[in-house]
Design an enzyme around this catalytic site. Structure first.
Site: not given
Length: 208
Positions: A29-32, A34
């Site tokens: 999903g949105c990489f922020w 993870p």
């Protein structure tokens, strides 16, 4: 422990270099999110976010094409294994569902037979196979780093920490590749981290 330019430089100087680390790439999903979660994992040395899995050359956030937002980590295999990371990946998403939009899809890039076997081992433990899940299992053809403002996104919201990196002489690329920045990015997002090299592990913490 108070964060200082000297601590930033010393921590990074003592971190494992790339010659002794392995690299893994995942999409969740949105990489922020993870980026922060995996940066806080013991044994993960560096993190960076970017784009992969598509065919468009030189993608950007506003011209992504068919690429997916991904996280790439450098990890010390003596401290955390690829299988450990895979288990964390599959705990953090439902492998039976997949967003329709490629940008936020779940993907594991397993580019060797050994890593593909590790994926199968992790999935078999929960009664699944690579063919039975919606999570994409692919080879990585190329990783494109995302724009600077996406790197260590949570850390960048903490001006008191970011200013220390600037005082230490770090530019945007230096922050992206900094081991202590990966840990602090996780800390700012609310994850437990261990960065004080001068104290026993049970007594390490971060303060402003």
């Amino acid at each position: 422990m108070t964060l200082t330019p000297a601590l930033v430089r010393d921590y990074d100087a003592q971190a494992a270099d790339r010659a002794t680390t392995d690299t893994a790439t995942f999409g969740l999903g949105c990489f922020w999110g993870p980026d922060a979660r995996f940066g806080a994992v013991d044994g993960v040395v560096r993190t960076r976010v970017g784009y992969a899995g598509g065919t468009k050359l030189d993608p950007s956030y506003h011209s992504l094409g068919d690429h997916t937002e991904v996280l790439q980590v450098d990890f010390d295999p003596d401290a955390v294994t690829y299988r450990d990371l895979l288990e964390a990946v599959f705990r953090q998403h439902d492998p039976q569902t997949q967003p329709a939009k490629p940008q936020y899809q779940n993907v594991v890039f397993a580019s060797t037979d050994t890593r593909r076997a590790a994926v199968e081992t992790v999935l078999s433990a929960v009664g699944e196979t690579a063919e039975s899940v919606e999570t994409r299992i692919e080879q990585l053809s190329r990783f494109y780093p995302a724009e600077d403002y996406h790197q260590k996104y949570r850390l960048r919201s903490k001006s008191s920490f970011l200013s220390v990196f600037e005082e230490a002489g770090y530019d945007a690329e230096g922050i992206r590749d900094s081991p202590i920045a990966a840990k602090l990015n996780g800390y700012v997002a609310g994850h437990a981290v261990d960065v004080d090299t001068d104290r026993p592990a049970s007594d390490r913490h971060v303060s402003e």
